[in-house]
Design an enzyme around this catalytic site. Structure first.
Site, mmCIF file in Angstrom:
data_model
loop_
_atom_site.group_PDB
_atom_site.id
_atom_site.type_symbol
_atom_site.label_atom_id
_atom_site.label_comp_id
_atom_site.label_asym_id
_atom_site.label_seq_id
_atom_site.Cartn_x
_atom_site.Cartn_y
_atom_site.Cartn_z
ATOM 1 N N ALA A 1 44.405 44.844 39.157
ATOM 2 C CA ALA A 1 44.094 46.866 40.028
ATOM 3 C C ALA A 1 42.967 46.712 40.448
ATOM 4 O O ALA A 1 41.823 45.714 40.433
ATOM 5 C CB ALA A 1 44.030 47.691 38.727
ATOM 6 N N GLY A 2 42.449 47.797 41.526
ATOM 7 C CA GLY A 2 40.858 47.959 41.667
ATOM 8 C C GLY A 2 41.288 47.842 43.763
ATOM 9 O O GLY A 2 40.838 48.615 44.397
ATOM 10 N N LYS B 1 43.852 51.447 44.300
ATOM 11 C CA LYS B 1 43.450 52.556 43.451
ATOM 12 C C LYS B 1 44.712 53.339 43.034
ATOM 13 O O LYS B 1 44.740 53.804 41.707
ATOM 14 C CB LYS B 1 42.176 53.339 43.391
ATOM 15 C CG LYS B 1 41.324 52.121 43.040
ATOM 16 C CD LYS B 1 39.901 53.243 43.795
ATOM 17 C CE LYS B 1 38.468 52.108 43.349
ATOM 18 N NZ LYS B 1 39.226 51.529 41.684
ATOM 19 N N ARG C 1 30.714 49.709 42.293
ATOM 20 C CA ARG C 1 29.888 50.740 40.952
ATOM 21 C C ARG C 1 31.141 52.195 41.278
ATOM 22 O O ARG C 1 30.484 53.421 41.634
ATOM 23 C CB ARG C 1 28.846 51.150 40.592
ATOM 24 C CG ARG C 1 28.100 52.105 42.655
ATOM 25 C CD ARG C 1 26.608 52.415 42.029
ATOM 26 N NE ARG C 1 25.315 52.585 43.161
ATOM 27 C CZ ARG C 1 24.895 51.457 43.854
ATOM 28 N NH1 ARG C 1 24.833 50.156 43.144
ATOM 29 N NH2 ARG C 1 24.488 51.783 44.544
ATOM 30 N N ASN D 1 47.249 50.971 35.835
ATOM 31 C CA ASN D 1 46.349 50.991 35.627
ATOM 32 C C ASN D 1 46.537 52.908 35.273
ATOM 33 O O ASN D 1 46.003 52.942 35.914
ATOM 34 C CB ASN D 1 45.432 49.799 35.884
ATOM 35 C CG ASN D 1 44.430 49.995 35.540
ATOM 36 O OD1 ASN D 1 43.339 50.997 35.264
ATOM 37 N ND2 ASN D 1 43.927 48.462 35.376
ATOM 38 N N ASN E 1 42.664 50.633 30.754
ATOM 39 C CA ASN E 1 41.682 49.754 31.358
ATOM 40 C C ASN E 1 40.512 50.680 30.173
ATOM 41 O O ASN E 1 39.721 51.584 30.962
ATOM 42 C CB ASN E 1 41.558 50.368 32.826
ATOM 43 C CG ASN E 1 40.035 49.591 33.437
ATOM 44 O OD1 ASN E 1 39.656 49.107 32.899
ATOM 45 N ND2 ASN E 1 40.203 49.921 34.469
ATOM 46 N N SER F 1 36.051 49.194 32.344
ATOM 47 C CA SER F 1 34.821 49.264 33.752
ATOM 48 C C SER F 1 33.333 49.977 33.183
ATOM 49 O O SER F 1 33.419 50.306 32.711
ATOM 50 C CB SER F 1 35.819 50.728 34.567
ATOM 51 O OG SER F 1 34.590 51.079 35.171
ATOM 52 N N THR G 1 39.195 38.962 33.024
ATOM 53 C CA THR G 1 38.805 40.121 32.517
ATOM 54 C C THR G 1 38.484 40.832 33.723
ATOM 55 O O THR G 1 38.351 41.147 34.527
ATOM 56 C CB THR G 1 37.916 39.106 31.423
ATOM 57 O OG1 THR G 1 36.450 38.748 32.808
ATOM 58 C CG2 THR G 1 37.542 38.605 30.446
ATOM 59 N N GLY H 1 37.103 35.828 39.609
ATOM 60 C CA GLY H 1 36.670 34.079 39.646
ATOM 61 C C GLY H 1 37.544 33.081 40.680
ATOM 62 O O GLY H 1 37.163 32.802 40.263
#
EC number: 1.3.5.2
Length: 345
Positions: free
Chosen positions: A65-66, A69, A115, A142, A175, A178, A248, A300
């Site tokens: 996710a992200g 959006k 952010r 999400n 979620n 964040s 994570t 990562g």
């Protein structure tokens, strides 16, 4: 085709502001999906089926996710070979997120700092976008809380979003990790998490009765947890029979990027620097929950070897985000093939 062209595209995109490049890429993928041009993006990724949460995944490598959006580019993203797609985070009401600039590249560390602050067009538009997508693979939705919702009333936002997205989701991610929404990570505390998950599981059962299907819940957690916190989260997941956990999210630590341009920017750090911390949480969490709560490993991954390392630590599936930004669609196929090789060895 797109995989081979991505290094050229990235060179141009990386000359742009990080968020502008993000939006340009999403618009292109969304247009490709809507016009049927997504077939030109199609990646040759071998099938490597895996069943987790009672769902059969085409392969174990998903999109975190992200990136999308609002669920506006699902079909274009699906063409890139992912075994599953997760979109969001979405909140009950539209919100702009934090002021720009709010996304920064750290190329020397193969990292990003963001952010963003759950910027999205709200759950009603999100659901319309999801319904418009032709993709019929595994789709995770999400959900989060609005920035102006008091933390004491956070459960109301999650319950509202769960009800709205439930009919259209393969699974729903909660979620609570964040770092860019004030006090959100407080919900990882033992008492707060227990109350939230109890409410969500009750709502899940009532929605399952209403819709005739049980949609699994996954909890997304932070890497910035001590051993006691990991144990408490594991115990709570087991007690409430949560179907999965995503480990994570981004980290607040800057230990691996000190001295680099943008390293002191506020926000969550993702990419290569979070790899070890994420794997450590996966290992410790797996020791607590075993196979009773499947773990989706993210953080990562830049190679097939990295993806396999997540599985070796205890993950059942993996997700890509920052590595995908740096490496492009070729990373998806590389990860699937590496996992398949290790599994057959």
């Amino acid at each position: 085709m797109f995989s081979s062209l991505y290094p050229l595209a990235r060179a141009s995109l990386f000359k742009m502001d990080a968020e502008d490049a993000h939006h340009l890429t999403l618009r292109a993928l969304g247009a490709a999906g809507r016009t049927g041009l997504a077939c030109a993006l199609s990646a040759r990724v071998p099938d490597a089926p895996r069943t987790v949460m009672g769902l059969t995944f085409r392969n174990p490598v998903g999109l975190a996710a992200g990136l999308d959006k609002d669920g506006a580019a699902i079909d274009g993203l699906a063409a890139l070979g992912f075994g599953f797609i997760e979109v969001g985070t979405v909140t009950p009401r539209p919100q702009p997120g934090n002021p720009r600039p709010r996304m920064f590249r750290l190329p020397q560390a193969e990292a990003l700092i963001n952010r963003m602050g759950f910027n999205n067009h709200g759950v009603d538009q999100f659901v319309k976008n999801v319904q418009a997508a032709r993709y019929r693979g595994i789709l995770g939705l999400n959900i989060g809380k609005n920035a102006d919702t008091p933390i004491e009333r956070a459960a109301e936002d999650y319950l509202y979003c769960l009800e709205r997205v439930y009919p259209f989701a393969s699974y729903v991610t909660i979620n609570i990790s964040s770092p860019n929404t004030k006090n959100l990570r407080q919900l990882q505390g033992a008492g707060e998490l227990d109350a939230l998950l109890a409410a969500l599981k009750d709502k899940q059962q009532r929605l399952a009765d209403l819709h005739g299907k049980l949609v699994p819940l996954a909890l997304k957690i932070a890497p910035d947890l001590d051993d006691e916190q990991v144990k408490e989260i594991g115990d709570t997941l087991l007690r409430h029979k949560i179907e999965a956990v995503i480990a994570t999210n981004t980290t607040l630590s800057r230990a691996a990027v000190q001295g680099l341009p943008h390293a002191d920017e506020a926000g969550g750090l993702s990419g290569r620097p979070v790899f070890d911390a994420s794997n450590e949480v996966i290992r410790k969490l797996h020791a607590e929950v075993g196979n009773d709560v499947p773990i989706i490993g993210v953080g990562g991954i830049f190679s097939g070897e990295d993806a396999h390392a997540k599985l070796a630590a205890g993950a059942a599936l993996v997700q890509l985000y920052t590595g995908f930004i740096y490496r492009g669609p070729a990373l998806v196929s590389e990860c699937v093939k590496a996992i398949a090789r290790e599994r057959s060895a």
